[in-house]
Design a protein around this motif. Structure first.
Motif, PDB file in Angstrom:
ATOM      1  N   TRP A  32     -15.067   1.602  11.829  1.00 13.15           N
ATOM      2  CA  TRP A  32     -15.315   1.217  13.237  1.00 13.15           C
ATOM      3  C   TRP A  32     -16.713   0.707  13.543  1.00 13.15           C
ATOM      4  CZ3 TRP A  32     -12.552  -1.230  17.115  1.00 13.15           C
ATOM      5  CH2 TRP A  32     -11.266  -0.941  17.336  1.00 13.15           C
ATOM      6  N   ASN A  40     -12.117   6.839  10.500  1.00 15.84           N
ATOM      7  CA  ASN A  40     -11.646   6.171  11.533  1.00 15.84           C
ATOM      8  C   ASN A  40     -13.543   5.525  11.973  1.00 15.84           C
ATOM      9  OD1 ASN A  40     -10.352   4.322  13.763  1.00 15.84           O
ATOM     10  ND2 ASN A  40     -10.451   6.513  15.066  1.00 15.84           N
ATOM     11  N   LEU A  61      -2.759   7.043  16.806  1.00 13.94           N
ATOM     12  CA  LEU A  61      -2.750   6.306  14.984  1.00 13.94           C
ATOM     13  C   LEU A  61      -1.884   8.056  14.093  1.00 13.94           C
ATOM     14  CD1 LEU A  61      -6.110   4.905  13.283  1.00 13.94           C
ATOM     15  CD2 LEU A  61      -4.037   4.085  12.913  1.00 13.94           C
ATOM     16  N   ARG A 121     -12.355   7.717   1.211  1.00  8.24           N
ATOM     17  CA  ARG A 121     -12.155   8.156   1.677  1.00  8.24           C
ATOM     18  C   ARG A 121     -13.696   9.320   1.819  1.00  8.24           C
ATOM     19  NH1 ARG A 121      -8.860  13.026   1.008  1.00  8.24           N
ATOM     20  NH2 ARG A 121      -8.857  13.984   2.681  1.00  8.24           N
ATOM     21  N   ASN A 152      -4.003  -1.448   7.037  1.00  9.21           N
ATOM     22  CA  ASN A 152      -6.213  -2.182   6.948  1.00  9.21           C
ATOM     23  C   ASN A 152      -6.468  -3.533   6.989  1.00  9.21           C
ATOM     24  OD1 ASN A 152      -8.335  -0.353   6.420  1.00  9.21           O
ATOM     25  ND2 ASN A 152      -8.703  -2.103   4.363  1.00  9.21           N
ATOM     26  N   ILE A 205      -1.414   0.462  11.402  1.00 11.54           N
ATOM     27  CA  ILE A 205      -1.357   0.037  11.585  1.00 11.54           C
ATOM     28  C   ILE A 205      -1.814  -0.756   9.745  1.00 11.54           C
ATOM     29  CG2 ILE A 205      -2.736  -2.727  12.346  1.00 11.54           C
ATOM     30  CD1 ILE A 205      -4.313  -1.234  14.366  1.00 11.54           C
ATOM     31  N   ASP A 264       0.930   4.272   1.906  1.00  6.88           N
ATOM     32  CA  ASP A 264       1.217   4.618   3.298  1.00  6.88           C
ATOM     33  C   ASP A 264       1.109   5.908   3.609  1.00  6.88           C
ATOM     34  OD1 ASP A 264       1.913   2.397   4.548  1.00  6.88           O
ATOM     35  OD2 ASP A 264       3.815   2.585   4.434  1.00  6.88           O
ATOM     36  N   MET A 265       0.249   6.400   2.883  1.00  6.87           N
ATOM     37  CA  MET A 265      -0.607   8.297   2.351  1.00  6.87           C
ATOM     38  C   MET A 265      -1.313   9.030   3.341  1.00  6.87           C
ATOM     39  SD  MET A 265       1.994   9.180  -0.278  1.00  6.87           S
ATOM     40  CE  MET A 265       1.289  10.698   0.132  1.00  6.87           C
ATOM     41  N   SER A 266      -1.706   7.641   3.951  1.00  5.13           N
ATOM     42  CA  SER A 266      -3.079   8.457   4.671  1.00  5.13           C
ATOM     43  C   SER A 266      -2.517   9.298   6.185  1.00  5.13           C
ATOM     44  CB  SER A 266      -3.587   6.992   5.633  1.00  5.13           C
ATOM     45  OG  SER A 266      -2.894   6.528   6.374  1.00  5.13           O
ATOM     46  N   LEU A 270      -2.299  12.908   3.912  1.00  2.00           N
ATOM     47  CA  LEU A 270      -3.926  12.789   3.220  1.00  2.00           C
ATOM     48  C   LEU A 270      -4.235  13.711   4.846  1.00  2.00           C
ATOM     49  CD1 LEU A 270      -4.618  10.092   1.302  1.00  2.00           C
ATOM     50  CD2 LEU A 270      -4.447  12.794   0.584  1.00  2.00           C
ATOM     51  N   ALA A 301      -9.969  -4.579  14.704  1.00  8.81           N
ATOM     52  CA  ALA A 301     -11.060  -3.761  14.936  1.00  8.81           C
ATOM     53  C   ALA A 301     -12.343  -4.942  15.927  1.00  8.81           C
ATOM     54  CB  ALA A 301     -11.548  -3.040  13.929  1.00  8.81           C
ATOM     55  N   THR A 329       0.484  -1.473  -0.040  1.00  9.66           N
ATOM     56  CA  THR A 329      -0.419   0.169  -0.292  1.00  9.66           C
ATOM     57  C   THR A 329       0.297   1.055   0.230  1.00  9.66           C
ATOM     58  OG1 THR A 329      -0.142   0.156   2.314  1.00  9.66           O
ATOM     59  CG2 THR A 329      -1.974  -1.003   1.764  1.00  9.66           C
ATOM     60  N   ASP A 376      -8.147  10.673  11.510  1.00 14.66           N
ATOM     61  CA  ASP A 376      -8.524  11.206  10.698  1.00 14.66           C
ATOM     62  C   ASP A 376     -10.206  10.650  10.974  1.00 14.66           C
ATOM     63  OD1 ASP A 376      -9.498  12.640   7.340  1.00 14.66           O
ATOM     64  OD2 ASP A 376     -10.582  11.460   8.185  1.00 14.66           O
TER      65      ASP A 376
HETATM   66  C1  FAD Z   1     -10.822   0.167  12.304  1.00  9.74           C
HETATM   67  C2  FAD Z   1     -10.727   1.718  10.968  1.00  9.74           C
HETATM   68  C3  FAD Z   1     -10.343   2.742  11.282  1.00  9.74           C
HETATM   69  C4  FAD Z   1      -9.310   3.754  10.710  1.00  9.74           C
HETATM   70  N1  FAD Z   1      -8.903   4.673  10.523  1.00  9.74           N
HETATM   71  C5  FAD Z   1      -8.824   5.418  10.294  1.00  9.74           C
HETATM   72  C6  FAD Z   1      -8.009   6.329  10.204  1.00  9.74           C
HETATM   73  O1  FAD Z   1      -8.340   7.540  12.025  1.00  9.74           O
HETATM   74  N2  FAD Z   1      -7.567   7.912   9.241  1.00  9.74           N
HETATM   75  C7  FAD Z   1      -7.983   6.775   7.513  1.00  9.74           C
HETATM   76  O2  FAD Z   1      -7.430   7.876   7.483  1.00  9.74           O
HETATM   77  N3  FAD Z   1      -7.868   5.705   7.614  1.00  9.74           N
HETATM   78  C8  FAD Z   1      -8.133   5.048   8.710  1.00  9.74           C
HETATM   79  N4  FAD Z   1      -9.329   3.932   8.058  1.00  9.74           N
HETATM   80  C9  FAD Z   1      -9.226   3.014   7.138  1.00  9.74           C
HETATM   81  C10 FAD Z   1      -7.605   1.944   6.357  1.00  9.74           C
HETATM   82  O3  FAD Z   1      -7.386   1.738   6.929  1.00  9.74           O
HETATM   83  C11 FAD Z   1      -5.882   3.419   6.463  1.00  9.74           C
HETATM   84  O4  FAD Z   1      -6.858   4.541   5.432  1.00  9.74           O
HETATM   85  C12 FAD Z   1      -4.938   2.095   4.989  1.00  9.74           C
HETATM   86  O5  FAD Z   1      -4.531   1.334   6.313  1.00  9.74           O
HETATM   87  C13 FAD Z   1      -4.198   3.450   5.183  1.00  9.74           C
HETATM   88  O6  FAD Z   1      -3.232   2.875   4.486  1.00  9.74           O
HETATM   89  P1  FAD Z   1      -2.213   3.350   3.244  1.00  9.74           P
HETATM   90  O7  FAD Z   1      -1.922   5.136   3.033  1.00  9.74           O
HETATM   91  O8  FAD Z   1      -1.020   2.281   2.563  1.00  9.74           O
HETATM   92  O9  FAD Z   1      -3.992   2.796   2.128  1.00  9.74           O
HETATM   93  P2  FAD Z   1      -2.986   2.693   0.839  1.00  9.74           P
HETATM   94  O10 FAD Z   1      -4.246   1.520   0.660  1.00  9.74           O
HETATM   95  O11 FAD Z   1      -2.536   3.008   0.059  1.00  9.74           O
HETATM   96  O12 FAD Z   1      -4.940   3.772   0.234  1.00  9.74           O
HETATM   97  C14 FAD Z   1      -4.771   4.985  -0.179  1.00  9.74           C
HETATM   98  C15 FAD Z   1      -5.632   6.089   0.866  1.00  9.74           C
HETATM   99  O13 FAD Z   1      -7.004   5.815   0.311  1.00  9.74           O
HETATM  100  C16 FAD Z   1      -7.893   6.216   1.478  1.00  9.74           C
HETATM  101  N5  FAD Z   1      -8.446   4.775   1.884  1.00  9.74           N
HETATM  102  C17 FAD Z   1      -8.041   3.744   1.823  1.00  9.74           C
HETATM  103  N6  FAD Z   1      -8.251   2.734   2.631  1.00  9.74           N
HETATM  104  C18 FAD Z   1     -10.074   3.306   2.678  1.00  9.74           C
HETATM  105  C19 FAD Z   1     -11.024   3.305   3.542  1.00  9.74           C
HETATM  106  N7  FAD Z   1     -10.852   1.329   4.320  1.00  9.74           N
HETATM  107  N8  FAD Z   1     -11.646   4.510   4.346  1.00  9.74           N
HETATM  108  C20 FAD Z   1     -11.327   5.667   4.428  1.00  9.74           C
HETATM  109  N9  FAD Z   1      -9.904   5.342   2.892  1.00  9.74           N
HETATM  110  C21 FAD Z   1      -9.222   4.655   2.565  1.00  9.74           C
HETATM  111  C22 FAD Z   1      -6.486   6.619   2.250  1.00  9.74           C
HETATM  112  O14 FAD Z   1      -6.847   7.513   2.363  1.00  9.74           O
HETATM  113  C23 FAD Z   1      -5.081   6.042   2.399  1.00  9.74           C
HETATM  114  O15 FAD Z   1      -4.444   6.388   2.616  1.00  9.74           O
HETATM  115  C24 FAD Z   1      -9.929   2.918   8.928  1.00  9.74           C
HETATM  116  C25 FAD Z   1      -9.891   1.628   8.784  1.00  9.74           C
HETATM  117  C26 FAD Z   1     -10.385   1.136   9.963  1.00  9.74           C
HETATM  118  C27 FAD Z   1     -10.489  -0.711   9.572  1.00  9.74           C
END
Ligand code: FAD
Length: 462
Positions: free
Chosen positions: A376, A372, A364, A273, A335, A333, A230-232, A235, A342, A228, A368
């Motif tokens: 949940w 988040n 975290l 998002r 995704n 953590i 790791d841009m979260s 963002l 959770a 993945t 967000d």
């Molecule tokens: C219980 C729970 C709590 C979470 N809390 C947060 C949080 O506080 N902040 C947060 O940014 N994400 C949260 N997520 C969503 C997701 O887990 C993360 O966005 C993701 O793991 C970020 O890693 P990445 O940037 O490598 O994702 P990538 O897979 O590379 O995805 C790119 C971007 O897409 C968006 N994205 C991806 N998956 C989701 C998703 N399921 N929901 C919303 N946006 C998504 C994110 O902005 C992410 O950076 C949560 C998920 C769960 C199940």
């Protein structure tokens, strides 16, 4: 000489920032950041904020200006700045948080006068807020239907313009005065894993595009691999423009059409998002109250010891423990593992999801509110487009499927590093026989599942 006040919020960058672009039409731009919290404990997200502000202040300085940092009530601080410096116009991007809606409206009303001008923008998401609705003008409840329409929308093309930051010196707090980081605190470790800020965000995303995007759809569920982006966290504080990410991925598709499926699945993930923020707009207390009201009657069974075991990665379920330890060490953590930990909290331990939300909020770096809360509620089954309540993730089965070689588990649970592959996912007998200091499961999966399902039967009556 015209002067614009640029209020930075969740948009800590200079590139493709809609409010800053508008402010740049003025002779002088005065940049301000206002930290609103006054007394609560620092969080992992504050750590990110500290270094993002440091980077932003540096970029503004290199263009001859200086970022004003203030703490307190934004309305009062903006009023003081508008009056003291005889500012002609105020620009900011909407936060999209429920708590800010009124404040934003009031600012627009107050400064839309004969002598001052104010404009706020939808900069935080890909799609214009509230524009993607069903034929009946109601918000979509199912993500797949939302995405079908959303992906056809026009997204504003990224734009950049040099701003003339004011060269005057202003009264400002020092960044350290905000006390966003604590040197003796657990968050000190984060620097080994992350470098916040605009330049790092752009570089990291470019590396992801070049190295990992082509295999995103194949690897994104495997926490032991770098699958993945790791841009979260970038963002979360707007270190990078979401529109520039979208168009960069589109360019990748043009250049490498053979990887279009992988790239499309990434764009789809970005849209989750947006979907989360639509839900927050529809349910302003999404972070506290279950969307499906019947869940208020779920027979939760809060237990402090079990909650502590979950937080500290001592549940005896290796994938859950690896996830919770990864969170404590790095502030993030994966995704797939987020869903598993959770689910374990709400279904195996029957601890209300709000406890998990709060723990994630504190720990975290990518915290967000909308993502988040949606995450949940999705896992609990209480959200709009949620996992069915009867889906109780089996943490052992999830580990066998998504971390079969136990790369991830061994990375975060060093005491299991010598456990043979055939028993690592259910190591209880092995650790007992070899006197390895790793806990036995704190609950039995089959019993916990049965109790969780009985609880869901109970709420059906409401
Ligand atoms: C219980 C729970 C709590 C979470 N809390 C947060 C949080 O506080 N902040 C947060 O940014 N994400 C949260 N997520 C969503 C997701 O887990 C993360 O966005 C993701 O793991 C970020 O890693 P990445 O940037 O490598 O994702 P990538 O897979 O590379 O995805 C790119 C971007 O897409 C968006 N994205 C991806 N998956 C989701 C998703 N399921 N929901 C919303 N946006 C998504 C994110 O902005 C992410 O950076 C949560 C998920 C769960 C199940």
């Amino acid at each position: 000489m015209t002067k614009a006040l640029m209020w930075f919020r969740y948009d800590l960058r200079l590139h493709d920032n809609l409010a800053l672009l508008a402010a740049s039409d003025f002779d002088e731009v005065i940049p301000v950041f206002i930290y609103e919290k006054t007394n609560s404990a620092t969080t992992a997200s504050d750590w990110w904020l500290h270094y993002s502000l440091e980077a932003l202040a540096e970029s503004i300085k290199s263009r001859g200006g200086s970022l004003i940092i203030r703490q307190g009530n934004p309305q009062l601080i903006i009023e003081e700045l508008m009056n003291t410096f005889q500012i002609d116009a105020l620009f900011f991007n909407r936060s999209l948080l429920s708590k800010d809606v009124l404040l934003e409206q009031e600012l627009v009303e107050k400064y839309s006068t004969k002598t001052t001008y104010v404009k706020c923008f939808d900069d935080r998401l890909l799609f214009y807020h509230h524009k993607i609705v069903t034929k009946n003008q109601t918000p979509y409840k199912v993500f797949s239907s939302y995405w079908k329409i959303a992906k056809l929308q026009y997204i504003t093309f990224p734009q950049n313009k040099n701003s003339s930051f004011s060269k005057d010196t202003f009264d400002s707090l020092a960044l350290d005065d905000l006390k966003l980081i604590d040197n003796h605190h657990w968050m000190k470790k984060f620097g080994a894993y992350w470098t916040p800020g605009e330049q790092q965000a752009i570089q990291k995303f470019e590396d992801f595009i070049e190295q990992d995007l082509a295999s995103y759809n194949k690897l994104r569920d495997f926490p032991g691999k770098q699958g993945t982006s790791d841009m979260s966290p970038y963002l979360a504080w707007g270190n990078i423009s979401i529109r520039s990410m979208w168009y960069r991925v589109k360019r990748f598709i043009d250049e490498q059409p053979e990887h279009a499926d992988a790239a499309d699945s990434y764009l789809r993930q970005l849209a989750w998002r947006d979907f989360a923020y639509e839900q927050l707009a529809q349910f302003p207390d999404l972070d506290r109250v279950p969307v499906r009201k019947a869940f208020q009657h779920y027979p939760w069974a809060f237990d402090e010891d079990l909650f502590t075991a979950w937080k500290t990665g001592q549940t005896g379920y290796p994938l859950v423990d690896a996830g919770m330890r990864e969170l404590w060490e790095t502030g993030i953590i994966h995704n797939r593992v987020r869903m598993v930990v959770a689910s374990f909290l709400v279904k195996h331990l029957r601890i209300p999801w709000q406890y998990g939300y709060d723990w994630f909020k504190e720990t975290l770096v990518d915290f967000d509110t909308a993502n988040n809360a949606m995450g949940w509620q999705w896992v609990t089954g209480s959200g709009i487009d949620a996992a069915p309540y009867f889906r109780v993730f089996n943490p052992t089965g999830q580990a066998q499927k998504f971390d079969s070689g136990a790369l991830y588990i061994k990375r975060w649970i060093p005491e299991l590093k010598d456990v043979p592959p055939d028993v690592i996912h259910s190591p209880q007998k092995y650790v007992a026989a070899h006197q390895i200091s790793y806990p036995q499961p704190i609950v039995d999966h089959a019993t916990a599942r049965k109790l969780a399902l009985e609880g869901f039967e109970h709420i059906k009556k409401h």
